[in-house]
Design an enzyme around this catalytic site. Structure first.
Site, PDB file in Angstrom:
ATOM      1  N   THR A  18       0.823  -1.217   0.000  1.00 52.88           N
ATOM      2  CA  THR A  18       0.000   0.000   0.000  1.00 52.88           C
ATOM      3  C   THR A  18       0.857   1.267   0.000  1.00 52.88           C
ATOM      4  OG1 THR A  18      -0.171  -0.255   2.402  1.00 52.88           O
ATOM      5  CG2 THR A  18      -2.007  -1.049   1.079  1.00 52.88           C
ATOM      6  N   ASP A  19       0.163   2.416  -0.176  1.00 56.77           N
ATOM      7  CA  ASP A  19       0.826   3.725  -0.255  1.00 56.77           C
ATOM      8  C   ASP A  19       0.772   4.450   1.085  1.00 56.77           C
ATOM      9  OD1 ASP A  19       1.135   3.330  -3.048  1.00 56.77           O
ATOM     10  OD2 ASP A  19      -0.936   3.940  -3.326  1.00 56.77           O
ATOM     11  N   SER A  67       1.062   8.818   4.978  1.00 56.32           N
ATOM     12  CA  SER A  67       0.537   8.751   3.608  1.00 56.32           C
ATOM     13  C   SER A  67       1.689   9.030   2.664  1.00 56.32           C
ATOM     14  CB  SER A  67      -0.577   9.786   3.402  1.00 56.32           C
ATOM     15  OG  SER A  67      -0.932   9.836   2.037  1.00 56.32           O
ATOM     16  N   ARG A  68       1.993   8.064   1.797  1.00 58.08           N
ATOM     17  CA  ARG A  68       3.149   8.236   0.907  1.00 58.08           C
ATOM     18  C   ARG A  68       2.827   9.125  -0.286  1.00 58.08           C
ATOM     19  NH1 ARG A  68       3.665   2.427   2.091  1.00 58.08           N
ATOM     20  NH2 ARG A  68       5.058   2.284   3.876  1.00 58.08           N
ATOM     21  N   VAL A  69       1.577   9.575  -0.388  1.00 55.67           N
ATOM     22  CA  VAL A  69       1.222  10.547  -1.410  1.00 55.67           C
ATOM     23  C   VAL A  69       1.376  11.961  -0.852  1.00 55.67           C
ATOM     24  CG1 VAL A  69      -0.662  11.410  -2.844  1.00 55.67           C
ATOM     25  CG2 VAL A  69      -0.289   8.960  -2.630  1.00 55.67           C
TER      26      VAL A  69
END
Length: 503
Positions: free
Chosen positions: A338-339, A364-366
């Site tokens: 997951t991101d 959150s990698r975004v």
């Protein structure tokens, strides 16, 4: 009685003209072993992986093990009626599920059969449950937010359309509540939601559906349910069926959100099937392809580029941990796919901090790419202040009286931020409401409000803005950023409000 030759000739001629036999070739096998939801079949030489097999009495099976002499199949129904020697036929079809707008507001099983007593499903299209994920060329960057309506998530752990964000934590820490809040917050919006219940009690699924109906969220939602009493095969198929339904909306150019509740039980169902099919067990008795089980599912979430329609499918998988052990096999697998993850902590939950989000372990990698500019303008300060508070909190308990004024101010600010981030269940907020209260918090307007009065202050503040200064909320919603004019309006409104309340 006379026999007329011309009549006999005409009858024979007519029968010859009407004579015709359709010849069909069917691959037929024989059950050599059956029980515990699986069957081993001999003779199906042409069987394909994931092909539907037809057993007696209309019972269907799914071929999973293609061995040299036999085919190992899982039964999609009541396996007690299948016995050794039964004839099995291959169908040449793989599992498909109905898709389209006709499923909105419905509760179905993983095979597309209705479970809500509202009549048959109105759909003229079906799609296979297993599909290859969109490749890199077909995707575009994640840059549009999914507003969950939960302040802590939208501010610190933003979720973008096309992202895969894991919700992880022990039992009874509020994982499903976050997902349901996110669905409720899409009411009146453009996001279609799919809720997949895997291995849940029927009572819990009914409770979720009732909650969605009470809040007017079933109109834009599809529920796919494979309960704890259903065969492991249906629990295994449920998330793939839900993903296929979501993909259809994505390919129409729409935005969809899918919740898998939860992938721990999905992994357990797959482990049960694999052990019964005599696949070699690995770590924690899971089969060797357990990572592929979830990666091929979660990789199907994407934001398509404009030439492919521009639709998106956002995935919120849920994973249950045992005794807060996020280093176990399935949790680490899903974290790596997951991101980012939203980590819910039992200690915070029991202390009354709900949603019980651990800001240190959640990520959150975004990041800010999936936030509105207005939220980015206030959320950066929020996360920094909260991190400093958590760091100082451990030292402050040893001697709060000896702290210097700057440290004491940071602790006071952190306590108020913690109170502001608390939020009742099933009460998601709009982006404008979130931004306005966080703006007031990070700019010090709540520093003189007693900690035990912060939540009362917030409720009264939202009502005051909505009734006296609606232009602030409409400006934030329209412009999506805090312009100098909105900044001045917010400061004036907050001061005006504080003069009217006895805090």
């Amino acid at each position: 009685m006379s026999i007329r030759p011309e009549e006999i000739a005409s009858i024979i001629r007519k029968q010859i003209e009407e004579f015709g036999t359709a010849i069909t070739s069917v691959d037929v096998g024989t059950v050599v072993e059956a029980g515990d939801g699986i069957a081993r079949v001999h003779g199906l030489k042409g069987a394909m992986y994931n092909e539907l097999l037809e057993f007696p009495n209309g019972i269907m099976g799914l071929s999973l093990n293609l061995e040299e002499d036999t085919v190992g199949a899982i039964i999609l129904g009541d396996y007690t009626d299948i016995s050794e020697g039964d004839e099995v036929r291959s169908t040449g079809r793989i599992v498909q599920v109905p898709v389209g707008d006709g499923l909105l507001g419905r509760v179905i099983d993983p095979l597309g059969q209705p479970m809500d007593d509202k009549g048959p499903i109105r759909s003229d299209k079906t799609c296979p449950v297993e599909r290859i994920a969109p490749n890199v060329v077909a995707r575009q960057a994640v840059n549009t937010p999914v507003q969950t309506g939960i302040k802590a998530i939208d501010a610190m752990i933003p979720i973008g359309r096309g992202q895969r964000e894991l919700i992880i934590g022990d039992r009874f820490t509020g994982k499903t509540a976050i997902a349901i809040d996110a669905i409720i917050n899409q009411k009146g919006g453009d996001l279609v939601c799919i809720y997949v219940a895997i291995g849940q009690k029927s009572a819990k699924v009914a409770q979720v559906v009732a909650t969605l109906e009470e809040n007017g969220a079933m109109d834009h939602t599809v529920v796919v349910a494979a309960g704890a009493a259903d065969p492991a095969a249906l629990q295994y198929l449920a998330p793939y069926a839900g993903c296929t339904i979501g993909e259809e909306f994505m390919e129409q150019g729409k935005d969809a959100l899918i919740i898998y509740d939860d992938l721990s039980k999905h992994a357990w169902a797959y482990r049960q099937m694999s052990l019964l099919l005599r696949r070699p067990p690995g770590r924690e008795a899971y089969p060797g392809d357990i990572f592929y089980l979830h990666s091929r599912l979660l990789e199907r979430a994407a934001r398509l580029s404009e030439e492919f329609g521009g639709g998106s499918l956002t995935a919120l998988p849920i994973v249950e941990t045992q005794a807060a052990d996020i280093s176990a096999y399935v949790p680490t697998n899903v974290i790596s796919i997951t991101d980012g993850q939203i980590y819910l902590e039992a200690e915070l939950f029991n202390a009354g901090n709900r949603p019980a989000i651990n800001a240190g372990l959640s990520v959150s990698r975004v990041g800010g790419a999936a936030q509105r500019r207005a939220m980015r303008q206030v959320a950066g300060r929020l996360r920094l202040d909260l991190a400093q508070f958590r760091e100082l909190q451990a030292f402050a308990q040893f001697g709060a009286s000896e702290l210097d004024p700057a440290t004491r101010r940071q602790l006071e600010r952190g306590q108020r931020i913690t109170e502001v981030l608390k939020q009742p269940q099933y009460q998601p907020m709009s982006m404008a409401e979130e931004v306005s209260i966080i703006y007031a918090t990070v700019n010090g307007f709540l520093d003189d409000v007693p900690v035990n009065k912060v939540q009362d202050f917030e409720m009264a503040f939202h009502k005051f803005i909505a009734s006296n200064h609606p232009e602030i909320h409409s400006g934030l919603t329209e412009k999506r950023e805090i312009t100098p004019d909105i900044d001045e309006q917010l400061r004036t409104a907050i001061r005006e409000f504080k003069e009217t309340v006895p805090y």
